[in-house]
Design a protein around this motif. Structure first.
Motif, short mmCIF file in Angstrom:
data_model
loop_
_atom_site.label_atom_id
_atom_site.label_comp_id
_atom_site.label_asym_id
_atom_site.label_seq_id
_atom_site.Cartn_x
_atom_site.Cartn_y
_atom_site.Cartn_z
N UNK A 1 0.76 -1.24 0.00
CA UNK A 1 0.00 0.00 0.00
C UNK A 1 0.79 1.29 0.00
N UNK A 2 2.13 1.22 -0.05
CA UNK A 2 2.93 2.45 -0.10
C UNK A 2 3.03 2.93 -1.54
N UNK A 3 3.48 4.16 -1.71
CA UNK A 3 3.64 4.74 -3.04
C UNK A 3 4.99 4.29 -3.60
N UNK A 4 4.96 3.37 -4.57
CA UNK A 4 6.18 2.80 -5.12
C UNK A 4 7.13 3.88 -5.66
N UNK A 5 6.58 4.91 -6.25
CA UNK A 5 7.40 5.93 -6.88
C UNK A 5 8.24 6.69 -5.86
N UNK A 6 7.62 7.11 -4.76
CA UNK A 6 8.35 7.84 -3.74
C UNK A 6 9.29 6.93 -2.95
N UNK A 7 8.90 5.68 -2.77
CA UNK A 7 9.80 4.72 -2.13
C UNK A 7 11.05 4.53 -3.00
N UNK A 8 10.85 4.39 -4.32
CA UNK A 8 12.00 4.27 -5.23
C UNK A 8 12.88 5.51 -5.15
N UNK A 9 12.27 6.67 -5.10
CA UNK A 9 13.02 7.92 -4.97
C UNK A 9 13.90 7.90 -3.72
N UNK A 10 13.34 7.50 -2.58
CA UNK A 10 14.09 7.47 -1.33
C UNK A 10 15.16 6.39 -1.35
N UNK A 11 14.79 5.20 -1.82
CA UNK A 11 15.72 4.07 -1.78
C UNK A 11 16.95 4.31 -2.66
N UNK A 12 16.72 4.77 -3.89
CA UNK A 12 17.84 4.91 -4.82
C UNK A 12 18.65 6.18 -4.56
N UNK A 13 18.03 7.18 -3.95
CA UNK A 13 18.82 8.32 -3.49
C UNK A 13 19.78 7.87 -2.40
N UNK A 14 19.30 7.00 -1.51
CA UNK A 14 20.17 6.48 -0.45
C UNK A 14 21.27 5.61 -1.03
N UNK A 15 20.94 4.81 -2.06
CA UNK A 15 21.95 3.98 -2.71
C UNK A 15 23.07 4.86 -3.27
N UNK A 16 22.68 5.95 -3.95
CA UNK A 16 23.67 6.85 -4.54
C UNK A 16 24.54 7.49 -3.46
N UNK A 17 23.93 7.94 -2.37
CA UNK A 17 24.68 8.56 -1.28
C UNK A 17 25.65 7.56 -0.65
N UNK A 18 25.17 6.34 -0.40
CA UNK A 18 26.03 5.31 0.20
C UNK A 18 27.20 4.96 -0.71
#
Length: 365
Positions: free
Chosen positions: A141-158
Motif C-alpha cells: 500500500x505504499x507509493x512505489x514511486x516515492x519509495x523508489x526515490x528514497x531508496x535509490x537516493x540512499x543507494x547513490x549517497x552510500x
C-alpha cells in the motif's frame, strides 16, 4: 501494409527510451555508481513519463525481470555466509538491530511529520535491498514511486561515501570480472526458476511474489539441493533495465514535483542515517576486528544488492559484508510489513489524522 502514425510514434518513443537509458546508464557507470543498469533506465523512463512520452511495459516482462533479480539475490547466498553468522552471532545481532532501529526511527519521524503519504516513509527508510523494498512497498500500500526515490537516493549517497571511505582508508580496488564461464544447466535452471517462480508468486497473490517466490525457490535449490544457479551478465542487465522502466513509467509530473519539494528533508534523513551507521561501523570494526571499509559496508543502509556490487569491486572481507547485509535483509523481509503498519499507525494517531495524504499530489493510483 502501411504503418499508422501511432505505430511510428510508439516506435520513436521506444527509440528515445533505449537511447536515454544507454546514455544515463553509461554516465552512472562512468561515475562508478552501483546499479547503473537499473538507475539509468529508471531515470530515462521518468523523463519520458513526465513529458507525455510514456510507453507500456508488458506486465509479464516486468514480473519476469523481478524473478531474475530474486534469483540473483539467492545466488549470493552460500553455506559460508551462515557459518559466518553462527560463529559471530552476537556481533551480527547487534549490528543488524542497530541499523534497523536507526532506520525505523528516521522513517517514523518522516511519517509523523506527514512529509510523505501513508507508510511510504517507513518503506523508503527500510535498509533492505533497494529493488526488493520498492517492489514490496507497492504490495503493502505504499507509493512505489516515492519509495523508489528514497531508496535509490540512499543507494547513490552510500556509494559516493563508500568511495570516499575507500580512498581515505587506502583500500585497493578489485577489477570486475567481465568474462564468465557458465554451465548451460545452471543458466537454464536459473531462468526456469525466475520465470516459473514469478508466475507462481503472482498466481498465488503473494505480496511481491514475482520477486520473493523465485528468491525462495532459488535459495532452496542452491542451499538445499546444492544445484548450480548461474546467470549471464546480459540477463541481469536486461532484468534491471525492465525493472527500472517499469518503476520509472509510473511517475507523473505531480509526483516528480512533490519529490523535489521533499528532497531536502529526505536527503537530510538519509545523511543522518548514514552518519549513525558510520558510528556503528567504528564500533563494529573494533569488536569484530575488521577493517574500517568492511565494517562500513556491513552496516551501510544502501541495501544488500547495491552493497554487494560495491564490495565486489573493493578489497574487503566479502563474506562478512554479505553475511551482515543478508541477515538484515531477512529481518526486514520478516518484520517490514508489520513494522511499517505499526509505525505508520502510531505516527498518524499522534497527528490525530490517519488519512493518507497521497491523494494530495498523485490522485488515485
Amino acid at each position: 501494409m502501411r504503418v499508422g502514425p501511432s505505430a511510428w510514434l510508439l516506435a520513436r518513443r521506444w527509440g528515445v527510451l533505449v537511447l536515454l537509458s544507454l546514455v544515463f546508464g553509461m554516465l552512472l557507470a562512468a561515475l562508478r555508481l552501483p546499479a547503473a543498469p537499473l538507475l539509468g533506465p529508471l531515470g530515462a523512463a521518468v523523463v519520458l513519463a513526465t513529458r507525455g512520452g510514456a510507453v507500456r511495459i508488458p506486465r509479464c516482462a516486468f514480473l519476469g525481470a523481478q524473478g531474475v533479480v530474486g534469483v540473483m539475490i539467492a545466488s549470493y547466498l552460500s553455506a559460508s555466509i551462515f557459518h559466518e553468522m553462527a560463529a559471530s552471532w552476537p556481533v551480527f545481532v547487534a549490528g543488524t538491530f542497530s541499523t534497523l532501529s536507526a532506520a525505523a526511527l528516521l522513517g517514523w519521524l518522516l511519517a509523523r511529520s506527514r512529509l510523505l503519504p501513508g507508510n511510504t516513509a517507513i518503506w523508503g527508510a527500510s535498509p533492505g535491498a533497494a529493488t526488493v523494498m520498492t517492489l514490496m512497498a507497492e504490495a503493502y500500500g505504499a507509493d512505489m514511486r516515492l519509495v523508489a526515490f528514497m531508496q535509490y537516493l540512499r543507494v547513490a549517497c552510500c556509494a559516493v561515501i563508500a568511495a570516499v571511505v575507500a580512498r581515505v582508508a587506502g583500500t585497493p580496488s578489485v577489477p570486475l570480472v567481465m568474462v564468465q564461464t557458465l554451465s548451460w544447466q545452471g543458466v537454464l535452471l536459473a531462468l526456469v526458476i525466475a520465470l516459473a517462480g514469478s508466475a507462481l508468486g503472482t498466481r498465488l497473490r503473494v505480496p511481491a511474489g514475482g520477486l520473493l517466490v523465485p528468491m525462495g525457490i532459488g535459495m532452496a535449490a542452491r542451499l538445499g539441493a546444492h544445484l548450480p544457479i548461474e546467470q549471464p551478465h546480459f540477463l541481469l542487465v536486461a532484468a534491471y533495465v525492465l525493472v527500472g522502466w517499469g518503476i520509472g513509467m509510473r511517475f507523473t509530473p505531480d509526483v516528480l514535483a512533490y519529490a523535489g519539494r521533499v528532497f531536502p528533508r529526505v536527503l537530510g534523513s538519509i545523511l543522518a542515517l548514514i552518519a549513525v551507521c558510520g558510528g556503528f561501523a567504528l564500533i563494529l570494526a573494533r569488536l569484530a576486528h575488521v577493517d574500517l571499509l568492511t565494517a562500513y559496508l556491513a552496516t551501510s543502509p544502501g541495501g544488500a544488492d547495491s552493497v554487494s556490487i560495491i564490495a565486489s569491486t573493493t578489497k574487503v572481507d566479502m563474506p562478512f559484508v554479505i553475511a551482515m547485509q543478508v541477515a538484515r535483509f531477512f529481518c526486514v523481509l520478516v518484520t517490514g510489513p508489520a513494522l511499517a503498519r505499526f509505525l505508520s499507525r502510531v505516527a498518524h494517531r499522534q497527528e490525530g489524522d490517519g488519512t493518507p495524504c497521497a491523494k494530495r499530489y498523485t490522485g488515485e493510483r
